[in-house]
Design a protein around this motif. Structure first.
Motif, mmCIF file in Angstrom:
data_model
loop_
_atom_site.group_PDB
_atom_site.id
_atom_site.type_symbol
_atom_site.label_atom_id
_atom_site.label_comp_id
_atom_site.label_asym_id
_atom_site.label_seq_id
_atom_site.Cartn_x
_atom_site.Cartn_y
_atom_site.Cartn_z
ATOM 1 N N ALA A 55 -6.342 4.257 8.328
ATOM 2 C CA ALA A 55 -7.220 3.289 8.980
ATOM 3 C C ALA A 55 -8.579 3.213 8.292
ATOM 4 O O ALA A 55 -9.181 4.243 7.992
ATOM 5 N N LYS A 56 -9.018 1.981 8.031
ATOM 6 C CA LYS A 56 -10.348 1.682 7.490
ATOM 7 C C LYS A 56 -10.589 2.191 6.066
ATOM 8 O O LYS A 56 -11.707 2.120 5.573
ATOM 9 N N MET A 57 -9.532 2.700 5.405
ATOM 10 C CA MET A 57 -9.722 3.140 4.015
ATOM 11 C C MET A 57 -9.719 1.945 3.070
ATOM 12 O O MET A 57 -10.598 1.818 2.223
ATOM 13 N N ASP A 91 -14.100 5.817 1.555
ATOM 14 C CA ASP A 91 -13.917 6.925 2.474
ATOM 15 C C ASP A 91 -14.184 6.370 3.879
ATOM 16 O O ASP A 91 -15.304 5.965 4.178
ATOM 17 N N PRO A 92 -13.152 6.331 4.745
ATOM 18 C CA PRO A 92 -13.363 5.728 6.063
ATOM 19 C C PRO A 92 -14.405 6.464 6.904
ATOM 20 O O PRO A 92 -15.048 5.867 7.761
ATOM 21 N N GLU A 93 -14.593 7.750 6.619
ATOM 22 C CA GLU A 93 -15.594 8.523 7.355
ATOM 23 C C GLU A 93 -17.002 8.313 6.800
ATOM 24 O O GLU A 93 -17.994 8.463 7.507
ATOM 25 N N ASN A 94 -17.059 7.995 5.494
ATOM 26 C CA ASN A 94 -18.367 7.873 4.823
ATOM 27 C C ASN A 94 -18.392 6.672 3.887
ATOM 28 O O ASN A 94 -18.437 6.832 2.655
ATOM 29 N N PRO A 95 -18.338 5.450 4.431
ATOM 30 C CA PRO A 95 -18.318 4.264 3.556
ATOM 31 C C PRO A 95 -19.552 4.152 2.675
ATOM 32 O O PRO A 95 -19.516 3.490 1.628
ATOM 33 N N GLU A 96 -20.626 4.846 3.048
ATOM 34 C CA GLU A 96 -21.855 4.780 2.241
ATOM 35 C C GLU A 96 -21.706 5.465 0.888
ATOM 36 O O GLU A 96 -22.563 5.320 0.015
ATOM 37 N N LEU A 144 0.833 -1.206 0.000
ATOM 38 C CA LEU A 144 0.000 0.000 0.000
ATOM 39 C C LEU A 144 0.864 1.251 0.000
ATOM 40 O O LEU A 144 0.506 2.257 -0.621
ATOM 41 N N ALA A 145 2.005 1.195 0.674
ATOM 42 C CA ALA A 145 2.904 2.359 0.709
ATOM 43 C C ALA A 145 3.438 2.660 -0.689
ATOM 44 O O ALA A 145 3.500 3.821 -1.114
#
Length: 199
Positions: free
Chosen positions: A118-120, A137-142, A26-27
């Motif tokens: 995290a969570k992306m 988007d980890p803040e807005n997976p929807e 990923l890096a």
């Protein structure tokens, strides 16, 4: 077969086979995406209904992309100024617009792509020929996900699949990418394009 070739033939079995491609980290992929400033390429798009469109894509990171669809389609999609505008060639209405951050494409157009966030990343796999990364988007997976497909040696983005909030999938397959160079700001100017079309 001459004698010399016959003697060498058994050696072919001793030579190592080319190693299957390993999963790209990923890096490494984040660094690659951050290194892309301007990209111009032909593209083929497979739409959720199975229809196929072609055209030319212009990317100017961060935050700007232009999809010019080839005739008979003639539609246009522009991202610029944190907005996405969809110009329907068959309509004389103003373009449909919504915030870029509400689309999964924002993840690769961001100023600083960090797939290690995290969570992306919700999927990271290798099938022997390519590495696939599914991100949201980890803040807005929807808002949906984008699956990026890369090949190695050198690392190259080959396609992406966007799955929207309703589950519909759109695949964009890139042709040979022309990288670097300047692009006209007007390519990504939604207001100017709207005025030009008289919408």
């Amino acid at each position: 077969m001459n004698r010399r070739l016959a003697l060498l033939a058994p050696l072919a079995f001793l030579l190592p086979f080319p190693a299957a491609a390993e999963k790209i980290s990923l890096a490494t992929l984040s660094s690659y995406l951050n290194s892309l400033t301007t990209v111009e390429s032909d593209f083929t798009q497979v739409n959720s209904d199975g229809s196929i469109s072609t055209g030319k894509i212009y990317i100017n990171r961060p935050g700007r992309v232009r999809f010019e669809y080839a005739p008979p389609d003639r539609s246009l999609v522009i991202a610029g100024g944190q907005q996405v505008a969809i110009f329907d060639a068959k309509s004389n209405q103003p373009p449909e617009q919504y915030p870029l951050k509400r689309t999964p494409l924002n993840l690769i157009l961001a100023k600083d792509v960090n797939l290690g966030q995290a969570k992306m990343v919700v999927g990271h796999s290798d099938d022997g020929t390519s590495t696939r990364v599914s991100a949201q988007d980890p803040e807005n997976p929807e808002y949906g996900t984008i699956e990026l497909v890369f090949t190695d040696n050198p690392v190259e983005l080959r396609q992406w699949i966007i799955t929207d909030d309703l589950g519909a999938q759109t695949t964009v397959i890139l042709g040979e990418m022309k990288k670097g160079g300047q692009m006209r700001a007007s390519l990504f100017d939604i207001t100017a394009e709207t005025a030009k079309r008289g919408n």
